[in-house]
Design a protein around this motif. Structure first.
Motif, PDB file in Angstrom:
ATOM      1  N   TYR A 105       1.402   6.807   3.054  1.00  0.00           N
ATOM      2  CA  TYR A 105       0.216   6.709   3.906  1.00  0.00           C
ATOM      3  C   TYR A 105      -1.052   6.946   3.090  1.00  0.00           C
ATOM      4  O   TYR A 105      -2.087   6.305   3.318  1.00  0.00           O
ATOM      5  CB  TYR A 105       0.317   7.719   5.049  1.00  0.00           C
ATOM      6  N   CYS A 124      -2.745   3.961   1.624  1.00  0.00           N
ATOM      7  CA  CYS A 124      -3.577   3.229   2.589  1.00  0.00           C
ATOM      8  C   CYS A 124      -4.953   3.880   2.712  1.00  0.00           C
ATOM      9  O   CYS A 124      -5.975   3.199   2.802  1.00  0.00           O
ATOM     10  CB  CYS A 124      -2.867   3.193   3.941  1.00  0.00           C
ATOM     11  N   CYS A 138      -7.055   3.256   6.001  1.00  0.00           N
ATOM     12  CA  CYS A 138      -6.526   4.256   6.936  1.00  0.00           C
ATOM     13  C   CYS A 138      -7.405   5.495   6.938  1.00  0.00           C
ATOM     14  O   CYS A 138      -8.056   5.810   5.942  1.00  0.00           O
ATOM     15  CB  CYS A 138      -5.091   4.660   6.549  1.00  0.00           C
ATOM     16  N   TYR A 155      -1.989   1.366   9.467  1.00  0.00           N
ATOM     17  CA  TYR A 155      -1.072   1.396   8.327  1.00  0.00           C
ATOM     18  C   TYR A 155      -0.209   0.142   8.302  1.00  0.00           C
ATOM     19  O   TYR A 155       0.006  -0.458   7.231  1.00  0.00           O
ATOM     20  CB  TYR A 155      -0.195   2.646   8.378  1.00  0.00           C
ATOM     21  N   TRP A 205      -2.271  -2.747   7.048  1.00  0.00           N
ATOM     22  CA  TRP A 205      -2.518  -2.622   5.607  1.00  0.00           C
ATOM     23  C   TRP A 205      -1.262  -3.002   4.823  1.00  0.00           C
ATOM     24  O   TRP A 205      -1.334  -3.745   3.841  1.00  0.00           O
ATOM     25  CB  TRP A 205      -2.935  -1.189   5.287  1.00  0.00           C
TER      26      TRP A 205
END
Length: 277
Positions: free
Chosen positions: A79, A82, A88, A112, A115
């Protein structure tokens, strides 16, 4: 955009794109193919027969249309890539890179997925509640009310519901655990009923059933979405911390995280996704 122009642009992009873009920066998640499995599924949402709450219908689902879903949950480290790309929202606190990401709301999960789709050329999205149930198999929990129901005394149902939810609330340690800590199901997916619930694309629905005719009318509220885990939860979509009392119905989850479905598509569709068309 003209097809001939798209083909020309595709050839140009393929010729100049560095081959290390995907493999060097984004490690493609392991996936499990769900096909032909069956599961007993309780229709989600709130069902009212007249003014009386009743259970949703129990149906048998079969995965006639195969799909691929992540073998494990998205990690905080994944994560964070991103976030670093500006796609994000940053997490509210530091999280170990190799643990499941938590503290994400529905919009974060969708961002997410979008992306990851752009970066890999595949099309990633949140699973529907039906897809999640099929993938979960024996780990899918029926949230039906099981106790005494007396229309003349609704307090009996409320008391039974409280007792059932209190039992559900006796969850394991709420802190995220290493991947695989909660085992693997018969379909090869890890941690489906642990302490991280997973966002789905399915909206909260209230259905009214006419007690005389059986006719049903439904109202969909996409401001709340279903999060699945050791029990089904209806969560306000913008909430990142479920323990803050934002659960629409029932005992809140310990944490909110992400597991995505990958849609199967041809090479041309993948290229269109990669170049943002």
């Amino acid at each position: 955009m003209e097809p001939r122009f798209i083909r020309t642009l595709a050839c140009l992009l393929v010729s100049i794109a560095p081959v290390t873009t995907l493999a060097g920066e984004i490690e493609l998640p392991e996936r499990v193919r769900i096909e032909g499995v069956r599961v007993e599924y309780r229709q989600p949402g709130e069902f009212l027969k007249g003014e009386r709450a009743v259970n949703g219908a129990l149906v048998t689902l079969v995965a006639d249309e195969p799909f691929e879903i992540m073998k494990r949950q998205v990690t905080a480290g994944e994560y964070r890539l991103c976030v670093e790309d500006g796609a994000c929202v940053a997490l509210a606190s530091d999280q170990a890179a190799d643990l499941p990401v938590v503290g994400v709301n529905w919009d974060d999960a969708v961002a997410y997925a979008e992306w990851l789709s752009r970066r890999t050329g595949d099309r990633w999205r949140l699973p529907s509640d039906v897809e999640w149930a099929l993938a979960a198999g024996s780990r899918f929990s029926d949230d039906a009310f099981q106790g005494v129901d007396d229309p003349a005394n609704p307090a009996l149902r409320w008391l039974q519901e409280y007792q059932e939810e209190a039992a559900r609330a006796r969850a394991p340690n709420p802190h995220p655990r290493p991947l695989g800590s909660f085992g693997v199901n018969e379909n090869g997916l890890y941690d489906l009923s642990g302490n991280v619930w997973e966002w789905t694309s399915t909206c909260y629905v209230r259905t009214r059933i006419d007690p005389q005719t059986g006719a049903m009318t439904s109202h969909e509220n996409c401001g709340a979405r279903i999060a699945e885990g050791s029990h089904r939860a209806y969560m306000t979509a913008f909430i990142r911390d479920p323990k803050a009392g934002a659960c629409s119905v029932g005992i809140p989850p310990s944490n909110l995280g992400i597991r995505l479905v990958r849609e199967e598509q041809g090479a041309f569709s993948r290229l269109r996704s990669w170049i943002g068309l």
